[in-house]
Design a protein around this motif. Structure first.
Motif, PDB file in Angstrom:
ATOM      1  N   THR A   1       0.849  -1.194   0.000  1.00  0.00           N
ATOM      2  CA  THR A   1       0.000   0.000   0.000  1.00  0.00           C
ATOM      3  C   THR A   1       0.877   1.234   0.000  1.00  0.00           C
ATOM      4  N   ILE A   2       0.641   2.117  -0.933  1.00  0.00           N
ATOM      5  CA  ILE A   2       1.353   3.388  -0.959  1.00  0.00           C
ATOM      6  C   ILE A   2       0.383   4.501  -0.608  1.00  0.00           C
ATOM      7  N   SER A   3       0.935   5.586  -0.078  1.00  0.00           N
ATOM      8  CA  SER A   3       0.121   6.680   0.430  1.00  0.00           C
ATOM      9  C   SER A   3       0.527   7.990  -0.213  1.00  0.00           C
ATOM     10  N   CYS A   4      -0.386   8.917  -0.166  1.00  0.00           N
ATOM     11  CA  CYS A   4      -0.114  10.266  -0.656  1.00  0.00           C
ATOM     12  C   CYS A   4      -0.777  11.247   0.302  1.00  0.00           C
ATOM     13  N   ALA A   5       0.050  11.974   1.030  1.00  0.00           N
ATOM     14  CA  ALA A   5      -0.454  12.950   1.992  1.00  0.00           C
ATOM     15  C   ALA A   5      -0.513  14.325   1.351  1.00  0.00           C
ATOM     16  N   ALA A   6      -1.609  15.008   1.587  1.00  0.00           N
ATOM     17  CA  ALA A   6      -1.811  16.333   0.992  1.00  0.00           C
ATOM     18  C   ALA A   6      -1.841  17.409   2.061  1.00  0.00           C
ATOM     19  N   SER A   7      -1.336  18.559   1.721  1.00  0.00           N
ATOM     20  CA  SER A   7      -1.408  19.702   2.619  1.00  0.00           C
ATOM     21  C   SER A   7      -2.682  20.480   2.313  1.00  0.00           C
ATOM     22  N   GLY A   8      -3.055  21.373   3.197  1.00  0.00           N
ATOM     23  CA  GLY A   8      -4.197  22.231   2.916  1.00  0.00           C
ATOM     24  C   GLY A   8      -5.475  21.742   3.561  1.00  0.00           C
ATOM     25  N   ARG A   9      -6.440  22.642   3.646  1.00  0.00           N
ATOM     26  CA  ARG A   9      -7.696  22.361   4.330  1.00  0.00           C
ATOM     27  C   ARG A   9      -8.797  21.903   3.407  1.00  0.00           C
ATOM     28  N   THR A  10      -8.544  21.913   2.107  1.00  0.00           N
ATOM     29  CA  THR A  10      -9.616  21.622   1.155  1.00  0.00           C
ATOM     30  C   THR A  10      -9.414  20.299   0.437  1.00  0.00           C
ATOM     31  N   PHE A  11      -8.705  19.383   1.080  1.00  0.00           N
ATOM     32  CA  PHE A  11      -8.383  18.095   0.443  1.00  0.00           C
ATOM     33  C   PHE A  11      -9.635  17.390  -0.054  1.00  0.00           C
ATOM     34  N   SER A  12     -10.699  17.437   0.729  1.00  0.00           N
ATOM     35  CA  SER A  12     -11.910  16.698   0.378  1.00  0.00           C
ATOM     36  C   SER A  12     -12.553  17.209  -0.909  1.00  0.00           C
ATOM     37  N   SER A  13     -12.209  18.388  -1.333  1.00  0.00           N
ATOM     38  CA  SER A  13     -12.792  18.945  -2.559  1.00  0.00           C
ATOM     39  C   SER A  13     -12.022  18.552  -3.811  1.00  0.00           C
ATOM     40  N   TYR A  14     -10.918  17.851  -3.638  1.00  0.00           N
ATOM     41  CA  TYR A  14     -10.077  17.448  -4.765  1.00  0.00           C
ATOM     42  C   TYR A  14     -10.380  16.024  -5.223  1.00  0.00           C
ATOM     43  N   ASN A  15     -10.291  15.850  -6.518  1.00  0.00           N
ATOM     44  CA  ASN A  15     -10.242  14.523  -7.100  1.00  0.00           C
ATOM     45  C   ASN A  15      -8.784  14.069  -7.075  1.00  0.00           C
ATOM     46  N   MET A  16      -8.569  12.799  -6.785  1.00  0.00           N
ATOM     47  CA  MET A  16      -7.213  12.303  -6.634  1.00  0.00           C
ATOM     48  C   MET A  16      -6.940  11.167  -7.611  1.00  0.00           C
ATOM     49  N   GLY A  17      -5.720  11.145  -8.126  1.00  0.00           N
ATOM     50  CA  GLY A  17      -5.349  10.108  -9.072  1.00  0.00           C
ATOM     51  C   GLY A  17      -3.974   9.536  -8.795  1.00  0.00           C
ATOM     52  N   TRP A  18      -3.754   8.351  -9.316  1.00  0.00           N
ATOM     53  CA  TRP A  18      -2.445   7.698  -9.289  1.00  0.00           C
ATOM     54  C   TRP A  18      -2.017   7.390 -10.717  1.00  0.00           C
ATOM     55  N   PHE A  19      -0.783   7.700 -11.012  1.00  0.00           N
ATOM     56  CA  PHE A  19      -0.169   7.387 -12.295  1.00  0.00           C
ATOM     57  C   PHE A  19       1.152   6.669 -12.016  1.00  0.00           C
ATOM     58  N   ARG A  20       1.693   6.028 -13.037  1.00  0.00           N
ATOM     59  CA  ARG A  20       2.990   5.390 -12.864  1.00  0.00           C
ATOM     60  C   ARG A  20       3.813   5.539 -14.138  1.00  0.00           C
ATOM     61  N   GLN A  21       5.120   5.449 -13.949  1.00  0.00           N
ATOM     62  CA  GLN A  21       6.028   5.565 -15.090  1.00  0.00           C
ATOM     63  C   GLN A  21       7.223   4.663 -14.874  1.00  0.00           C
ATOM     64  N   SER A  22       7.540   3.902 -15.886  1.00  0.00           N
ATOM     65  CA  SER A  22       8.729   3.058 -15.875  1.00  0.00           C
ATOM     66  C   SER A  22       9.646   3.517 -17.004  1.00  0.00           C
ATOM     67  N   PRO A  23      10.906   3.089 -16.978  1.00  0.00           N
ATOM     68  CA  PRO A  23      11.837   3.526 -18.038  1.00  0.00           C
ATOM     69  C   PRO A  23      11.376   3.138 -19.443  1.00  0.00           C
ATOM     70  N   GLU A  24      10.582   2.068 -19.524  1.00  0.00           N
ATOM     71  CA  GLU A  24      10.186   1.578 -20.847  1.00  0.00           C
ATOM     72  C   GLU A  24       8.910   2.222 -21.360  1.00  0.00           C
ATOM     73  N   LYS A  25       8.187   2.894 -20.458  1.00  0.00           N
ATOM     74  CA  LYS A  25       6.869   3.408 -20.848  1.00  0.00           C
ATOM     75  C   LYS A  25       6.710   4.878 -20.495  1.00  0.00           C
ATOM     76  N   GLU A  26       5.761   5.519 -21.155  1.00  0.00           N
ATOM     77  CA  GLU A  26       5.375   6.859 -20.764  1.00  0.00           C
ATOM     78  C   GLU A  26       4.497   6.765 -19.511  1.00  0.00           C
ATOM     79  N   ARG A  27       4.300   7.914 -18.868  1.00  0.00           N
ATOM     80  CA  ARG A  27       3.454   7.931 -17.680  1.00  0.00           C
ATOM     81  C   ARG A  27       2.057   7.446 -18.055  1.00  0.00           C
TER      82      ARG A  27
END
Length: 124
Positions: A18-44
């Protein structure tokens, strides 16, 4: 909003992480969140997204194995990864978007803010 990804590491094929992403700020709940990945062989590439309304979207390559969740009280979004494969090896980035519908979150252009990435390595 500023984002800080963590929790990456080494895991054997078939394992979980499990990986995590901590956000700063008071309006976190108003944001849509995404995960992307990139390897040397591929674009993001898109991995998963969680709309602020609760809807989720996944890349076909991870559907049924990965789950994206969020804890608004902790300003954190998680990516739970099961049945990991060597091809999941990549640097994983979290991103935040202040707008858009769920389907638009598959596109990296929808995001305003990006974290620095965390390395996930899956050994065979």
């Amino acid at each position: 909003v500023q984002l800080q990804a963590s929790g990456g590491g080494y895991v054997r094929a078939g394992g979980s992480l499990t990986i995590s992403c901590a956000a700063s700020g008071r309006t976190f709940s108003s944001y849509n969140m995404g995960w992307f990945r990139q390897s040397p062989e591929k674009e993001r590439e898109f991995v998963a997204a969680r709309h602020r309304s609760g809807g989720t979207a996944y890349a076909d390559s991870v559907k049924g194995r990965f789950t994206v969740s969020r804890d608004n009280a902790k300003n954190t979004v998680y990516l739970h990864m099961n049945s990991l494969k060597p091809e999941d090896t990549a640097v994983y980035f979290c991103a935040a978007s202040s707008r858009g519908i769920l389907s638009s979150l598959r596109n990296s252009d929808a995001y305003d803010n990006w974290g620095q990435g965390t390395q996930v390595t899956v050994s065979s």
